[in-house]
Design an enzyme around this catalytic site. Structure first.
Site, PDB file in Angstrom:
ATOM      1  N   LYS A  32      54.145 -12.837   5.637  1.00  0.00           N
ATOM      2  CA  LYS A  32      52.778 -13.354   5.483  1.00  0.00           C
ATOM      3  C   LYS A  32      52.235 -13.007   4.088  1.00  0.00           C
ATOM      4  O   LYS A  32      51.625 -13.843   3.428  1.00  0.00           O
ATOM      5  CB  LYS A  32      51.865 -12.767   6.571  1.00  0.00           C
ATOM      6  CG  LYS A  32      52.088 -13.427   7.925  1.00  0.00           C
ATOM      7  CD  LYS A  32      51.373 -12.701   9.057  1.00  0.00           C
ATOM      8  CE  LYS A  32      51.793 -13.296  10.405  1.00  0.00           C
ATOM      9  NZ  LYS A  32      51.356 -12.512  11.560  1.00  0.00           N
TER      10      LYS A  32
ATOM     11  N   GLN B 232      47.951  -7.219  12.930  1.00  0.00           N
ATOM     12  CA  GLN B 232      49.232  -7.623  13.516  1.00  0.00           C
ATOM     13  C   GLN B 232      49.396  -7.032  14.916  1.00  0.00           C
ATOM     14  O   GLN B 232      49.235  -5.832  15.112  1.00  0.00           O
ATOM     15  CB  GLN B 232      50.379  -7.166  12.593  1.00  0.00           C
ATOM     16  CG  GLN B 232      51.757  -7.596  13.028  1.00  0.00           C
ATOM     17  CD  GLN B 232      51.967  -9.109  12.943  1.00  0.00           C
ATOM     18  OE1 GLN B 232      51.576  -9.754  11.981  1.00  0.00           O
ATOM     19  NE2 GLN B 232      52.568  -9.668  13.981  1.00  0.00           N
TER      20      GLN B 232
ATOM     21  N   ASP C  99      43.128 -15.616  12.671  1.00  0.00           N
ATOM     22  CA  ASP C  99      44.090 -15.774  13.773  1.00  0.00           C
ATOM     23  C   ASP C  99      43.460 -16.525  14.945  1.00  0.00           C
ATOM     24  O   ASP C  99      44.162 -16.997  15.837  1.00  0.00           O
ATOM     25  CB  ASP C  99      44.516 -14.383  14.277  1.00  0.00           C
ATOM     26  CG  ASP C  99      45.951 -14.047  13.898  1.00  0.00           C
ATOM     27  OD1 ASP C  99      46.694 -14.970  13.503  1.00  0.00           O
ATOM     28  OD2 ASP C  99      46.325 -12.864  14.011  1.00  0.00           O
TER      29      ASP C  99
END
Ligand code: NAD
Length: 297
Positions: free
Chosen positions: A54, A98, A121
């Site tokens: 990422k 994460q 997200d």
């Protein structure tokens, strides 16, 4: 019939290019690059790989990447304090924590602490709520990527029968919501669904997000169906090999005999997830800076 192979890798590369050129534009208007902060707690090897890719993709798209790698025993208070700091930082447009987090940390409360306007997200309950009532917020990257592949292939989805297999908050539920918004007739199937094969057979659009290798065979599919395979499963290694093959939830070769179009694994949905994360960060940057979000992104 042989199904068209939906090339998610190429689609994702094109999306990343578009995001990159809009990011340059943004930087010239805003006087700074869009910024994405990624927080990793602990040493989970798969998560380390994801966070690394990422970060690289963020920089390659002309954005600023802020990585925070914290030890596995980080306390909830310390993590919440970091998220607060990132929420307040004007150079940061997107924040991603994460998952999975170590067991002692409660995922819900950590996600809830992220500003919904930086939640690229799309996991915050505010963004799940916005999606369900049709307000613009942030949509989870994987289902939004699937939707982009579907509309690119099929155009208008109105009235089509769509079956989503899997009901997770990350993939299945938001996927169903997006299909509903696009006027498809949507069924969510799951582990308790009776006669799953018959349910899937009705579908013009099948989105499989289960995590069971090659579960969906050709007999389950309506001829001509468009099949989006979200599953990522590693088979046991063949003799002499170190790693097993990656396969989806759909038995690709046989399904290709019946489907109209199908995403491969790897090279289908997988590459879309990071590309959409960059897209969401670009959108967040424009909103945070009070600039119009570029069209068609
Ligand atoms: P999950 O484990 O949270 O959810 C799986 C869902 O499958 C559940 O809702 C369950 O009801 C359903 N299910 C389980 N067994 C079933 C059965 N026998 N029949 C019908 N339904 C069944 O998983 P998830 O996070 O939604 O991920 C699903 C898959 O997608 C996994 O393989 C995951 O690795 C993959 N994934 C891929 C990406 C990507 O970027 N391509 C992103 C997220 C998840």
């Amino acid at each position: 019939m042989t199904a068209t192979r939906i090339d998610g890798k190429a689609f994702a590369a094109a999306l990343r290019e578009r995001v990159g050129s809009h990011a340059l534009d943004f930087a010239s208007k805003a006087g700074r690059k869009p910024g994405l902060a990624v927080v990793l707690v602990g040493e989970d090897p798969a998560s380390q790989v994801y966070v690394g890719s990422k970060g690289k993709a963020t920089v390659a798209a002309g954005m600023e990447s802020f990585e925070h790698r914290l030890p596995a025993d980080t306390s909830a208070d310390a993590l919440l304090a970091l998220v607060d700091k990132l929420n307040a930082d004007e150079n940061i447009d997107g924040i991603l924590v994460q998952l999975p987090l170590p067991d002692h940390l409660d995922e819900h409360s950590i996600i809830a602490s992220i500003s919904p306007d930086k939640d690229v997200d799309g996991f915050h309950v505010i963004n799940a709520g916005r999606l369900s009532v049709g307000q613009s917020g942030f949509v989870p990257c994987t289902p939004l990527g699937c939707m982009m592949l579907l509309t690119d292939r099929l155009g208008d989805l109105s009235g089509l029968e769509a079956v989503v297999i899997g009901r997770s908050n990350i993939v299945g539920k938001p996927m169903a919501q997006l299909l509903l918004d696009a006027n498809a007739t949507v069924t969510i199937a799951h582990s308790r669904t009776k006669d799953l094969a018959a349910v899937v057979k009705r579908a013009d659009i099948v989105v499989a997000a289960v995590g069971r290798p090659n579960m969906i065979g050709k007999d389950w599919l309506k001829p001509g169906a468009t099949v989006i395979d979200v599953g990522i499963n590693r088979l046991p290694p063949e003799p002499g090999k170190e790693k097993g093959k990656l396969v989806g939830d759909v038995a690709f070769d046989e399904a290709s005999e019946v489907a109209g179009a199908i995403t491969p694994v790897p090279g289908g949905v997988g590459p879309m997830t990071i590309a959409v994360l960059l897209r969401n960060t670009l959108v967040a940057a424009h909103r945070n800076a009070g600039l119009a979000v570029p069209e068609g992104i």
